[in-house]
Design an enzyme around this catalytic site. Structure first.
Site, PDB file in Angstrom:
ATOM      1  N   SER A   1       0.820  -1.210   0.000  1.00 15.52           N
ATOM      2  CA  SER A   1       0.000   0.000   0.000  1.00 15.52           C
ATOM      3  C   SER A   1       0.851   1.254   0.000  1.00 15.52           C
ATOM      4  CB  SER A   1      -0.978   0.023   1.181  1.00 15.52           C
ATOM      5  OG  SER A   1      -0.653  -0.912   2.151  1.00 15.52           O
TER       6      SER A   1
ATOM      7  N   HIS B   1      -3.277  -3.462  -6.100  1.00 11.93           N
ATOM      8  CA  HIS B   1      -3.680  -2.987  -4.778  1.00 11.93           C
ATOM      9  C   HIS B   1      -5.142  -3.330  -4.526  1.00 11.93           C
ATOM     10  CE1 HIS B   1      -4.365   0.401  -1.723  1.00 11.93           C
ATOM     11  NE2 HIS B   1      -3.630  -0.523  -1.152  1.00 11.93           N
TER      12      HIS B   1
ATOM     13  N   GLU C   1      -6.601  -1.774  -7.853  1.00 15.32           N
ATOM     14  CA  GLU C   1      -5.782  -0.818  -8.601  1.00 15.32           C
ATOM     15  C   GLU C   1      -4.621  -1.601  -9.213  1.00 15.32           C
ATOM     16  OE1 GLU C   1      -6.228   3.427  -6.269  1.00 15.32           O
ATOM     17  OE2 GLU C   1      -5.019   1.900  -5.284  1.00 15.32           O
TER      18      GLU C   1
ATOM     19  N   ASN D   1      -6.554   5.765  -2.076  1.00 10.86           N
ATOM     20  CA  ASN D   1      -6.136   6.190  -0.739  1.00 10.86           C
ATOM     21  C   ASN D   1      -5.650   7.632  -0.721  1.00 10.86           C
ATOM     22  OD1 ASN D   1      -6.851   3.902   0.565  1.00 10.86           O
ATOM     23  ND2 ASN D   1      -4.806   2.980   0.546  1.00 10.86           N
TER      24      ASN D   1
HETATM   25  N1  LIG Z   1      -4.889  -4.546   5.609  1.00 10.35           N
HETATM   26  C1  LIG Z   1      -5.329  -3.795   4.612  1.00 10.35           C
HETATM   27  O1  LIG Z   1      -6.430  -3.234   4.652  1.00 10.35           O
HETATM   28  C2  LIG Z   1      -4.487  -3.662   3.357  1.00 10.35           C
HETATM   29  C3  LIG Z   1      -5.047  -3.104   2.210  1.00 10.35           C
HETATM   30  C4  LIG Z   1      -4.287  -3.051   1.055  1.00 10.35           C
HETATM   31  C5  LIG Z   1      -2.997  -3.529   1.053  1.00 10.35           C
HETATM   32  N2  LIG Z   1      -2.453  -4.045   2.180  1.00 10.35           N
HETATM   33  C6  LIG Z   1      -1.092  -4.560   2.116  1.00 10.35           C
HETATM   34  O2  LIG Z   1      -1.142  -5.994   2.054  1.00 10.35           O
HETATM   35  C7  LIG Z   1       0.020  -6.548   2.651  1.00 10.35           C
HETATM   36  C8  LIG Z   1      -0.404  -7.541   3.716  1.00 10.35           C
HETATM   37  O3  LIG Z   1      -1.173  -6.892   4.679  1.00 10.35           O
HETATM   38  P1  LIG Z   1      -1.993  -7.693   5.788  1.00 10.35           P
HETATM   39  O4  LIG Z   1      -2.835  -6.686   6.472  1.00 10.35           O
HETATM   40  O5  LIG Z   1      -2.645  -8.872   5.174  1.00 10.35           O
HETATM   41  O6  LIG Z   1      -0.801  -8.189   6.723  1.00 10.35           O
HETATM   42  P2  LIG Z   1      -0.789  -9.345   7.836  1.00 10.35           P
HETATM   43  O7  LIG Z   1       0.207  -8.943   8.831  1.00 10.35           O
HETATM   44  O8  LIG Z   1      -2.169  -9.669   8.259  1.00 10.35           O
HETATM   45  O9  LIG Z   1      -0.240 -10.618   7.043  1.00 10.35           O
HETATM   46  C9  LIG Z   1       1.055 -10.752   6.547  1.00 10.35           C
HETATM   47  C10 LIG Z   1       1.387 -12.249   6.462  1.00 10.35           C
HETATM   48  O10 LIG Z   1       2.590 -12.411   5.724  1.00 10.35           O
HETATM   49  C11 LIG Z   1       3.354 -13.452   6.308  1.00 10.35           C
HETATM   50  N3  LIG Z   1       4.744 -13.254   5.932  1.00 10.35           N
HETATM   51  C12 LIG Z   1       5.587 -12.283   6.317  1.00 10.35           C
HETATM   52  N4  LIG Z   1       6.769 -12.402   5.678  1.00 10.35           N
HETATM   53  C13 LIG Z   1       6.665 -13.480   4.864  1.00 10.35           C
HETATM   54  C14 LIG Z   1       7.542 -14.106   3.934  1.00 10.35           C
HETATM   55  N5  LIG Z   1       8.762 -13.646   3.707  1.00 10.35           N
HETATM   56  N6  LIG Z   1       7.102 -15.191   3.278  1.00 10.35           N
HETATM   57  C15 LIG Z   1       5.875 -15.675   3.480  1.00 10.35           C
HETATM   58  N7  LIG Z   1       4.988 -15.110   4.346  1.00 10.35           N
HETATM   59  C16 LIG Z   1       5.390 -14.025   5.023  1.00 10.35           C
HETATM   60  C17 LIG Z   1       3.105 -13.305   7.784  1.00 10.35           C
HETATM   61  O11 LIG Z   1       3.354 -14.506   8.476  1.00 10.35           O
HETATM   62  C18 LIG Z   1       1.622 -12.910   7.809  1.00 10.35           C
HETATM   63  O12 LIG Z   1       0.796 -14.046   7.909  1.00 10.35           O
HETATM   64  C19 LIG Z   1       0.826  -5.373   3.146  1.00 10.35           C
HETATM   65  O13 LIG Z   1       1.786  -5.035   2.181  1.00 10.35           O
HETATM   66  C20 LIG Z   1      -0.196  -4.273   3.299  1.00 10.35           C
HETATM   67  O14 LIG Z   1       0.367  -2.989   3.206  1.00 10.35           O
HETATM   68  C21 LIG Z   1      -3.180  -4.141   3.324  1.00 10.35           C
END
Ligand SMILES: NC(=O)c1ccc[n+]([C@@H]2O[C@H](COP(=O)([O-])OP(=O)(O)OC[C@H]3O[C@@H](n4cnc5c(N)ncnc54)[C@H](O)[C@@H]3O)[C@@H](O)[C@H]2O)c1
Length: 674
Positions: free
Chosen positions: A126, A147, A159, A197
């Site tokens: 993001s 995204h 996106e 965003n």
């Molecule tokens: N939460 C939101 O609303 C949202 C919206 C759009 C984008 N994002 C983006 O999506 C991504 C994930 O966000 P999230 O909220 O799901 O995070 P989260 O913390 O819920 O999940 C991340 C997961 O990735 C795993 N992980 C970390 N490093 C790893 C690796 N090297 N190999 C394999 N697995 C690995 C972790 O164990 C965890 O389960 C981020 O980049 C975030 O910015 C989030």
């Protein structure tokens, strides 16, 4: 094949990161039929992710969104593992790991060693630049941003963000891929905050500022915001639902790129320090609702205008992003036009002045021109192929005044292009075109402005006649609903090519009107009088098989092959009059005059459709049948004029009002025959 060559279709996908986003992304893939490998480095996180997916599928069965068999099939498509090696045959891998640059960069390097050379790599970041993430790759052309928005299995917005190096073919492949799995993709430049965003976060932040300045209580701000933007939850409730720290973090990131206006409000910082959700309650402010409304509008509309002025994306995509991704009733540019571009300029100037930000050029231009141009139809060409694409998937591409005008403009442009030989009409999303904008009809009936309805229909008729007689070959590509005006639009084209999910029908007589864009005249000419009357009288929805049998469809292509399959058809071998006999409905309905006395149902064919027929508005039904009969002996032009002549009369009936209202209220209409 490398990333800049055309990618083959995406059949196998991988998702890395089984957290909130990754699990939901994988859930969507398996629900759409894609074998999906979900990878997480932590066993516990992986198990949590899979359990979450299973739970969502169970709930989908309970809500009857999914059959138990479909749920089992979806589950069987999921492979969960802690090893990246399982991604060896993936066509696309979406990364949704922690928002940490090193973690993501290392992951992509590891992925490159595992996935096939043709595999597209996508990041759901993001806040990081896609170009920057790509710079560490051996083949940066294959990396692209995708995204998603919370909840990623349900929210249709995606996106698509090409970086500096991303191959065009990758973007095109993903655009088609996401449309095929029922997402609404928009293509956005690799700029901080991307498109949605970028204006959503300052809108949240402005709410916090209004509270901090004592302009109003959190309760009043949420209420005014909900009313102004047509949403269920105001900014404070939304921050509580998605996490207050995310709002703070996003605002701080935007401030780094774009300056002080974007910087987190002190109240937002304080709230995160407290580690508590917002208390949404009355008190603590002057409750100046006018200022709340103006400032929230100015923040959202002003930044949206910056986004388009800076070429991050176009106004149509921003509006779609707001409606689909944020569920606002209208997009920022539709709001600017509703408010009046001058008024929008005034309120944006008032807010932006305080932050030493200029009014975005697009808004100045709109104020001069009177409105922002929102593309509801995209027209483009690619060698001999011209395209007219209806661009309102969240409104089922319903016809309205702007759509008709822009279709006519696009058609003119493509007709002027000597390279273009064939023009394909298509819709974005699940519909080709599902009728006309019902609210437009109702608003004009209420305003007693039947002239406007007449003029709209007249312009529509002109457009459809042009499509039928164009020097270019015109094809309607029906991948979804073609109802009412949408079916009439398709019938005006020289050819109709459909996919397996096409559904065709004339619902008009069930809502108090008759098909007024040539439906009573072109339908009998394409099929037969009896079948035309049958379809218009019963409103029977036809699947692609039935529609082909009736001669409404010239060829069927599989969705997966899509436009490529259409282009491979030998069009000249298609078409011609509907072949064969259509049996009982044709004979029974050929002489039907729309009157439904009890004797009519002695005929077993009418008996079969009794339920449908008795629900119709009697005046509309009789008039439609009469128009089919009277048009039979006329030349098409005259027949179309005849159809127009009864238009104001039908829209002035009580039944038209009742029927059209019933579409919005979903109540069963009771017709009085007047
Ligand atoms: N939460 C939101 O609303 C949202 C919206 C759009 C984008 N994002 C983006 O999506 C991504 C994930 O966000 P999230 O909220 O799901 O995070 P989260 O913390 O819920 O999940 C991340 C997961 O990735 C795993 N992980 C970390 N490093 C790893 C690796 N090297 N190999 C394999 N697995 C690995 C972790 O164990 C965890 O389960 C981020 O980049 C975030 O910015 C989030």
């Amino acid at each position: 094949m490398s990333g800049d060559e055309r990618q083959r279709k995406i059949a196998r996908v991988g998702v890395v990161g089984a957290g909130t986003m990754g699990a939901a992304i994988a859930q969507h893939f398996i629900m759409k039929g894609l074998p999906t490998v979900l990878v997480d480095s932590q066993t516990a996180s992986l198990e949590r992710g899979v359990a979450g997916i299973r739970q969502s599928l169970v709930e989908a069965v309970q809500r009857r969104v999914l059959t138990p068999e479909a749920k089992d099939a979806a589950e069987a498509r999921l492979t969960a593992t802690t090893s990246l090696d399982a991604l060896g045959s993936a066509d696309l891998v979406v990364e949704a790991v922690f928002e940490n640059l090193d973690v993501k960069a290392n992951l992509f390097r590891a992925l490159e060693a595992v996935v096939p050379a043709t595999c597209i790599l996508a990041t759901n970041t993001s806040s990081f630049s896609v170009s920057r993430l790509a710079s560490g790759l051996r083949d940066p052309k294959r990396l692209v941003g995708v995204h998603y928005f919370y909840h990623a299995a349900k929210n249709k917005l995606v996106e698509i963000i090409p970086g500096d190096a991303t191959a065009l073919a990758v973007v095109q492949t993903l655009r088609e891929f996401y449309a095929l799995i029922d997402k609404s993709p928009i293509v956005v430049r690799d700029a901080p905050g991307f498109a949605v965003n970028r204006f959503f976060v300052p809108w949240l932040n402005e709410a916090a500022r209004l509270f901090e300045e004592g302009v109003a209580s959190t309760e009043v701000i949420d209420r005014v915001a909900a009313a102004t933007f047509g949403i269920g939850m105001g900014p404070f409730a939304l921050m509580n639902a998605t996490g207050v720290p995310i709002a703070l973090h996003s605002a701080a990131n935007l401030a780094e790129a774009y300056g002080a206006f974007y910087a987190p409000a002190a109240a937002l910082k304080r709230q995160v320090e407290k580690g508590e959700p917002w208390v949404i309650a009355a008190g603590g402010g002057k409750d100046d609702e006018g200022t709340v409304r103006e400032r929230l509008l100015a923040a959202a509309l002003g930044v949206a205008a910056q986004v388009v002025s800076e070429d991050v994306t176009d106004a149509t995509s921003v509006d779609l992003g707001a409606r689909v991704g944020l569920r606002w009733a209208k997009g920022p540019f539709e709001m600017i036009n509703a408010l009046g571009a001058r008024e929008a300029q005034r309120i944006v100037a008032r807010l932006f002045e305080k932050w030493s930000m200029p009014v975005p050029p697009l808004l100045l231009e709109a104020a001069r021109a009177g409105a922002v141009r929102i593309e509801q139809v995209r027209a483009w060409s690619d060698g001999p192929w011209g395209y007219l694409e209806l661009n309102r998937p969240d409104s089922m591409n319903a016809l309205n005044e702007a759509v008709v005008t822009q279709l006519a403009e696009g058609l003119s442009r493509l007709e002027r292009d000597p390279a273009v030989k064939t023009i394909i009409l298509k819709g974005q999303g699940k519909a080709f075109v599902a009728g006309a904008d019902i609210k437009f009809f109702l608003d004009n009936i209420a305003a007693n402005d039947l002239d406007r309805i007449y003029k709209f229909t007249e312009a529509g008729q002109r457009l459809l006649s042009r499509l039928g007689t164009s020097p270019k070959r015109t094809i309607a590509y029906i991948d979804g609903l073609a109802l009412g005006g949408g079916l009439e639009l398709a019938l005006s084209c020289r050819y109709r090519v459909a996919t397996e999910r096409a559904v065709l029908g004339f619902p008009e007589t069930g809502i108090g009107i008759y098909p007024g864009l040539g439906g009573t005249q072109r339908t009998p000419r394409v099929t037969s009088k009896g079948i035309a009357k049958f379809l218009i009288a019963t409103g029977q929805m036809l699947d692609v098989k039935a529609a082909t049998e009736f001669g409404l469809i010239d060829a069927v292509v599989a969705r997966e092959g899509g436009l490529e399959a259409l282009k491979a058809l030998d069009l000249d071998a298609l078409g011609g009059p509907a072949a064969g006999k259509h049996g009982q409905p044709e004979e029974a309905f050929a002489t039907f005059d729309g009157r439904l006395d009890p004797a009519a149902f002695a005929n077993p064919v009418f008996k079969k459709y009794e339920k449908q027929l008795t629900r119709k508005a009697p005046l509309a039904l009789a008039k439609a049948m009469e128009l089919v009969d009277r048009g039979e002996a006329l030349a098409l032009d005259e027949a179309l004029l005849l159809e127009m002549q009864a238009l104001k009369w039908i829209f002035a009936t009580q039944d038209a009002k009742t029927g059209l209202e019933s579409v919005l209220t979903r109540a069963k209409p009771i017709y009085v025959g007047a």
